[in-house]
Design an enzyme around this catalytic site. Structure first.
Site, short mmCIF file in Angstrom:
data_model
loop_
_atom_site.label_atom_id
_atom_site.label_comp_id
_atom_site.label_asym_id
_atom_site.label_seq_id
_atom_site.Cartn_x
_atom_site.Cartn_y
_atom_site.Cartn_z
N CYS A 35 -2.80 -0.84 8.19
CA CYS A 35 -3.40 -2.13 8.11
C CYS A 35 -2.55 -3.16 8.97
O CYS A 35 -2.98 -4.21 9.20
CB CYS A 35 -3.13 -2.35 6.70
SG CYS A 35 -1.77 -2.80 6.00
N CYS A 108 -0.27 -1.23 -0.54
CA CYS A 108 0.62 -2.64 -0.54
C CYS A 108 1.68 -2.54 -1.47
O CYS A 108 2.76 -3.04 -0.81
CB CYS A 108 -0.52 -3.57 -0.94
SG CYS A 108 -1.91 -3.53 -0.29
FE1 FES Z 1 -1.69 -3.30 3.92
FE2 FES Z 1 -1.76 -4.75 1.49
S1 FES Z 1 -3.41 -4.25 3.05
S2 FES Z 1 -0.21 -4.08 2.79
#
Ligand code: FES
Length: 172
Positions: A35, A108
């Protein structure tokens, strides 16, 4: 909105322990190539009954609000724990007070766990026994170097979570 979402929202709105810590004993930095989010955590120890325990921890995060919420509650939760106690905590435990994270946000919490473990690994290496550690430079926090530190070989792959420790730039 569910109670779980309420807790998450509250932690996102009012995160605790945000910011660089001066005179930290250890620092850990990780990035998630999936991400692109990154998290850095600083830890300060103290002596308590002859044991080294975590006095306080702070963090900075680039990007994800869920990671900020988890880091907020995690940095509160680990206060007073020994390194081994904190190392034993999994991301689900660190985020427990927020309720179960949505499946898309599990990583996360893992980002927070990895940053903590990265910092604590440094804190157990004996390199910081004097409590002296070079704080990462402001430039390294904000500049592209942290982004560039994510290896391109760790490019996102079909839904797999990969979190990589990043070396902070030291000022020496
Ligand atoms: Fe990747 Fe939260 S979307 S750490």
């Amino acid at each position: 909105m569910s109670e779980t979402n309420d807790k998450l929202e509250a932690a996102i709105r009012n995160p605790k322990n945000v910011g660089e810590m001066e005179n930290a004993d250890a620092v850990g930095t990780v990035g998630s190539p999936d991400c692109g989010d990154m998290l850095r955590m600083w830890v300060k120890f103290r002596e308590e009954d002859g044991k080294k325990v975590i006095d306080k921890a702070t963090f900075q995060s680039f990007g994800c609000q869920t990671a900020i919420a988890v880091a907020s509650v995690a940095t509160e939760m680990i206060k007073g724990k020994t390194v081994n106690e904190a190392l034993a905590l999994e991301s689900s435990e660190l985020s427990e007070s927020l309720g179960p994270l949505p499946p898309m946000k599990i990583h996360c919490g893992q980002l927070v766990e990895s940053a903590l473990k990265d910092a604590l690994a440094e804190g157990t290496q004996g390199a910081n026994e004097q409590g002296a550690i070079s704080a990462p430079s402001e430039a390294s926090m904000m500049g592209p170097s942290l982004v560039d530190a994510i290896p391109s070989s760790a490019a996102p792959s079909s839904g797999k979570i990969k979190i990589v420790p990043l070396e902070p730039e030291e000022e020496e």
